[in-house]
Design a protein around this motif. Structure first.
Motif, PDB file in Angstrom:
ATOM      1  N   LEU A 247       9.160  95.190  34.707  1.00 45.75           N
ATOM      2  CA  LEU A 247       9.281  93.954  34.360  1.00 45.75           C
ATOM      3  C   LEU A 247       9.344  93.677  32.872  1.00 45.75           C
ATOM      4  CD1 LEU A 247       9.208  90.596  34.791  1.00 45.75           C
ATOM      5  CD2 LEU A 247       6.800  90.818  34.827  1.00 45.75           C
ATOM      6  N   ILE A 248       8.864  94.264  31.904  1.00 46.16           N
ATOM      7  CA  ILE A 248       8.715  94.323  30.572  1.00 46.16           C
ATOM      8  C   ILE A 248      10.067  94.731  30.017  1.00 46.16           C
ATOM      9  CG2 ILE A 248       7.760  95.221  28.607  1.00 46.16           C
ATOM     10  CD1 ILE A 248       4.919  95.181  29.681  1.00 46.16           C
ATOM     11  N   ASP A 249      10.550  96.020  30.648  1.00 48.61           N
ATOM     12  CA  ASP A 249      11.759  96.207  30.191  1.00 48.61           C
ATOM     13  C   ASP A 249      12.801  95.365  30.685  1.00 48.61           C
ATOM     14  OD1 ASP A 249      10.800  98.736  29.336  1.00 48.61           O
ATOM     15  OD2 ASP A 249      11.120  99.611  31.386  1.00 48.61           O
ATOM     16  N   GLY A 250      12.918  94.675  31.450  1.00 51.98           N
ATOM     17  CA  GLY A 250      13.611  93.665  32.012  1.00 51.98           C
ATOM     18  C   GLY A 250      13.746  92.380  31.163  1.00 51.98           C
ATOM     19  N   LEU A 251      12.450  92.032  30.507  1.00 58.04           N
ATOM     20  CA  LEU A 251      12.713  91.082  29.706  1.00 58.04           C
ATOM     21  C   LEU A 251      12.885  91.378  28.220  1.00 58.04           C
ATOM     22  CD1 LEU A 251       8.737  89.844  30.750  1.00 58.04           C
ATOM     23  CD2 LEU A 251      10.851  88.369  30.914  1.00 58.04           C
ATOM     24  N   LYS A 252      12.636  92.657  27.846  1.00 61.85           N
ATOM     25  CA  LYS A 252      13.126  92.872  26.612  1.00 61.85           C
ATOM     26  C   LYS A 252      14.664  93.010  26.525  1.00 61.85           C
ATOM     27  CE  LYS A 252      11.226  96.543  24.891  1.00 61.85           C
ATOM     28  NZ  LYS A 252      10.516  98.071  24.838  1.00 61.85           N
ATOM     29  N   SER A 253      15.418  93.387  27.744  1.00 64.14           N
ATOM     30  CA  SER A 253      16.815  93.655  27.596  1.00 64.14           C
ATOM     31  C   SER A 253      17.374  92.310  27.729  1.00 64.14           C
ATOM     32  CB  SER A 253      17.297  94.621  28.895  1.00 64.14           C
ATOM     33  OG  SER A 253      16.801  93.617  30.120  1.00 64.14           O
ATOM     34  N   GLY A 254      16.721  91.270  28.469  1.00 63.46           N
ATOM     35  CA  GLY A 254      17.394  89.784  28.619  1.00 63.46           C
ATOM     36  C   GLY A 254      17.971  89.835  30.063  1.00 63.46           C
ATOM     37  N   LYS A 255      17.841  90.817  31.030  1.00 60.44           N
ATOM     38  CA  LYS A 255      17.958  90.629  32.267  1.00 60.44           C
ATOM     39  C   LYS A 255      17.103  89.742  33.004  1.00 60.44           C
ATOM     40  CE  LYS A 255      20.532  92.663  34.765  1.00 60.44           C
ATOM     41  NZ  LYS A 255      21.511  92.305  35.444  1.00 60.44           N
ATOM     42  N   ILE A 256      15.851  89.818  32.678  1.00 59.16           N
ATOM     43  CA  ILE A 256      15.121  88.675  33.253  1.00 59.16           C
ATOM     44  C   ILE A 256      14.940  87.635  32.067  1.00 59.16           C
ATOM     45  CG2 ILE A 256      12.754  88.182  33.987  1.00 59.16           C
ATOM     46  CD1 ILE A 256      12.555  91.085  34.981  1.00 59.16           C
ATOM     47  N   GLY A 257      15.154  86.393  32.543  1.00 57.82           N
ATOM     48  CA  GLY A 257      14.922  85.302  31.371  1.00 57.82           C
ATOM     49  C   GLY A 257      13.827  84.740  30.978  1.00 57.82           C
ATOM     50  N   SER A 258      12.983  84.691  32.186  1.00 56.56           N
ATOM     51  CA  SER A 258      11.558  84.488  32.145  1.00 56.56           C
ATOM     52  C   SER A 258      10.702  84.645  33.250  1.00 56.56           C
ATOM     53  CB  SER A 258      11.604  82.783  31.737  1.00 56.56           C
ATOM     54  OG  SER A 258      12.287  82.077  32.804  1.00 56.56           O
ATOM     55  N   ALA A 259       9.374  84.808  33.280  1.00 54.65           N
ATOM     56  CA  ALA A 259       8.645  85.218  34.187  1.00 54.65           C
ATOM     57  C   ALA A 259       7.174  84.260  34.202  1.00 54.65           C
ATOM     58  CB  ALA A 259       8.374  86.713  34.125  1.00 54.65           C
ATOM     59  N   GLY A 260       7.165  83.860  35.493  1.00 52.29           N
ATOM     60  CA  GLY A 260       5.990  83.009  35.789  1.00 52.29           C
ATOM     61  C   GLY A 260       4.986  83.612  36.542  1.00 52.29           C
ATOM     62  N   LEU A 261       3.831  84.258  35.921  1.00 48.50           N
ATOM     63  CA  LEU A 261       2.987  85.164  36.791  1.00 48.50           C
ATOM     64  C   LEU A 261       1.630  84.276  36.920  1.00 48.50           C
ATOM     65  CD1 LEU A 261       3.777  88.452  34.813  1.00 48.50           C
ATOM     66  CD2 LEU A 261       5.006  87.544  36.733  1.00 48.50           C
ATOM     67  N   ASP A 262       1.197  84.314  38.293  1.00 44.43           N
ATOM     68  CA  ASP A 262      -0.156  83.978  38.497  1.00 44.43           C
ATOM     69  C   ASP A 262      -1.175  85.105  38.977  1.00 44.43           C
ATOM     70  OD1 ASP A 262      -2.310  81.793  38.897  1.00 44.43           O
ATOM     71  OD2 ASP A 262      -1.756  82.042  41.052  1.00 44.43           O
ATOM     72  N   VAL A 263      -0.395  86.143  39.014  1.00 46.36           N
ATOM     73  CA  VAL A 263      -1.026  87.379  39.431  1.00 46.36           C
ATOM     74  C   VAL A 263      -0.691  88.570  38.704  1.00 46.36           C
ATOM     75  CG1 VAL A 263      -1.795  86.860  41.863  1.00 46.36           C
ATOM     76  CG2 VAL A 263       0.479  87.553  41.253  1.00 46.36           C
ATOM     77  N   TYR A 264      -1.250  89.370  38.565  1.00 43.01           N
ATOM     78  CA  TYR A 264      -1.026  90.773  37.535  1.00 43.01           C
ATOM     79  C   TYR A 264      -1.625  92.178  38.082  1.00 43.01           C
ATOM     80  CZ  TYR A 264      -1.532  94.050  33.759  1.00 43.01           C
ATOM     81  OH  TYR A 264      -1.641  94.909  32.707  1.00 43.01           O
ATOM     82  N   GLU A 265      -0.858  93.189  38.180  1.00 46.73           N
ATOM     83  CA  GLU A 265      -1.377  94.330  38.748  1.00 46.73           C
ATOM     84  C   GLU A 265      -3.017  94.698  38.570  1.00 46.73           C
ATOM     85  OE1 GLU A 265       1.393  97.810  39.165  1.00 46.73           O
ATOM     86  OE2 GLU A 265       2.253  97.061  37.475  1.00 46.73           O
TER      87      GLU A 265
END
Length: 349
Positions: A247-265
Motif C-alpha cells: 500500500l505504501i509503495d502504491g501511495l508513493k508511486s501515485g497508483k493509489i490516489g488515497s486510502a481510508g483505513l479504519d483498520v491496520y495490520e
C-alpha cells in the motif's frame, strides 16, 4: 439469577462499561471490568470467573485457551463480529466461543462512505487549513462520484448497505464475493465480476470481506498494479486484508490516489488506546500517518449508539443462552468449519 454468574470483561473502555451496565440491568451478571487486553500475561485474571468477554485485539491463542480451560472457563463471549484472533482448534471440546454476528451494518457502511467523501473532497485537510486561517482551496480538488465505478469486495450486510449508499450518489457498482447473491444483483442492478476485473475497473474500492487464508493480503503488489491510477482504497474490514508495505509503495508511486483505513495490520498495540504522549515505534504506521492522502481512523466504524447497544444486548444474550443450557445460535466452532450450523438445537459438545 440467584447466584449471578461472574464474567471477566477484558479491554474495557468507559463506553463499554456504560453500555453493558445499562443492558445488564435485565440480565444480572456479575461483570468485572479489566482495562488490560486478554493475553498470556493477563489470563490469570480470569481465575474464579464463569466466563470471559473479549474484543478484537485480545489474544485467544492455544496457550490462553488452555489457561482458561484450567480455570474452568466454559465460554468466551466475543463482543464483535470478527474472530480471526481465536484458535478454534484449541478451543473445540473445551470452551464455547460466541460472537456478535451483526450489530449495525449501517454504522460501518456509513463510516466507509464518510471516508470516501472526506478523501475525495479532502475535507480533513480543509478542516486544518481553515482553523489556521488558510482559506485557499488550491490542492483540494476532488471529482464527481456520479457516474464513477465503485468496487465492493464482499456483499454481506455491510457491503450491501454501502452499495445502496453509493447508488444514491449515482455510482455504477461492481461486486466481488466468493458466494455471489445473484438474486440481489439482479434486483439492485449491480454486476458480480472477478476480483481482477473489479480491481482494474473501479475508481473506488471498498473492502468488506472476512479475513481468512484466502483473503489475507488480498490487496498486494500484484492487485495494486492492476488498479486504475489514482484509485481510492477503503478498508473498514480487517487490517490484514491489505499488505501495508505494498500500500505504501502504491501511495508513493501515485497508483493509489488515497486510502481510508479504519483498520491496520498491527493495530492491537495502538487502536482504541491514547498514545498521544508517546513516540510511535511502529515505523510502518508512522509512515502511513505522514501521507496527506491517507485518512486513518481507530477502528471506529462500528461506533454508533445503536451498534454499541446491540453489541451489549447480543453479547449478554449469548452468555444467558450458555448458562441456561440453551442452543448457542451465535457459536463458532472448529468441528462445524467455524460457523456452527447444527439444525437439531443441540450443542456440538
Amino acid at each position: 439469577m440467584t447466584n449471578p454468574k461472574k464474567i471477566a470483561f477484558f479491554d474495557a473502555k468507559p463506553y463499554d462499561k456504560r453500555s453493558f451496565d445499562e443492558v445488564n440491568k435485565d440480565y444480572g451478571f456479575d461483570i468485572n471490568y479489566f482495562d488490560a487486553h486478554l493475553d498470556e500475561n493477563t489470563v490469570e485474571l480470569s481465575q474464579g470467573f464463569d466466563g470471559v468477554c473479549a474484543f478484537v485485539n485480545d489474544t485467544l491463542n492455544k496457550n490462553v485457551i488452555d489457561h482458561l480451560n484450567e480455570h474452568k472457563i466454559g465460554v468466551i463471549g466475543l463482543r464483535c463480529a470478527g474472530y480471526n484472533n481465536v484458535d478454534f482448534k484449541a478451543a473445540y471440546g473445551k470452551i464455547h466461543v460466541l460472537r456478535v454476528p451483526a450489530y449495525s451494518p449501517y454504522a460501518v457502511a456509513e463510516h466507509a462512505a464518510a471516508l470516501i467523501l472526506a478523501l475525495n473532497r479532502k475535507t480533513h485537510r480543509a478542516y486544518y487549513r481553515t482553523r489556521d486561517a488558510n482559506f485557499s482551496i488550491n490542492g483540494l480538488m476532488g471529482f464527481d462520484l456520479h457516474g464513477k465505478t465503485a468496487g465492493i469486495v464482499g456483499t454481506g450486510k455491510i457491503g450491501k448497505c454501502l452499495i445502496s449508499i453509493l447508488k444514491g450518489f449515482g455510482m455504477r457498482v461492481l461486486a466481488y464475493d466468493k458466494f455471489p447473491d445473484k438474486d440481489y444483483a439482479e434486483k439492485e442492478g449491480i454486476n458480480y465480476v472477478s476480483f481482477e476485473e473489479l480491481a482494474s475497473k473501479s475508481d473506488i474500492i471498498s473492502l468488506h470481506c472476512p479475513l481468512n487464508e484466502e483473503t489475507e493480503w488480498l490487496i498486494n503488489k500484484e492487485s495494486i498494479n492492476r488498479m486504475k491510477d489514482g484509485v481510492i482504497l477503503i478498508n473498514t474490514g480487517r487490517g490484514k486484508l491489505i499488505d501495508t508495505q505494498a500500500l505504501i509503495d502504491g501511495l508513493k508511486s501515485g497508483k493509489i490516489g488515497s486510502a481510508g483505513l479504519d483498520v491496520y495490520e498491527e493495530e492491537n498495540q495502538y487502536f482504541f488506546e491514547d498514545r498521544s504522549a508517546e513516540v510511535i515505534s511502529d515505523d510502518v504506521l508512522a509512515r502511513l500517518l505522514m501521507f496527506p492522502n491517507v485518512l486513518v481512523t481507530s477502528h471506529q466504524g462500528f461506533f454508533t449508539k445503536e451498534a454499541v447497544k446491540n453489541i451489549a444486548e447480543t453479547t449478554l444474550g449469548n452468555f444467558k443462552e450458555y448458562f441456561e443450557g440453551g442452543y448457542l445460535k451465535n457459536e463458532i466452532c472448529y468441528k462445524c468449519d467455524q460457523h456452527c450450523r447444527k439444525k437439531d438445537g443441540k450443542r456440538c459438545f
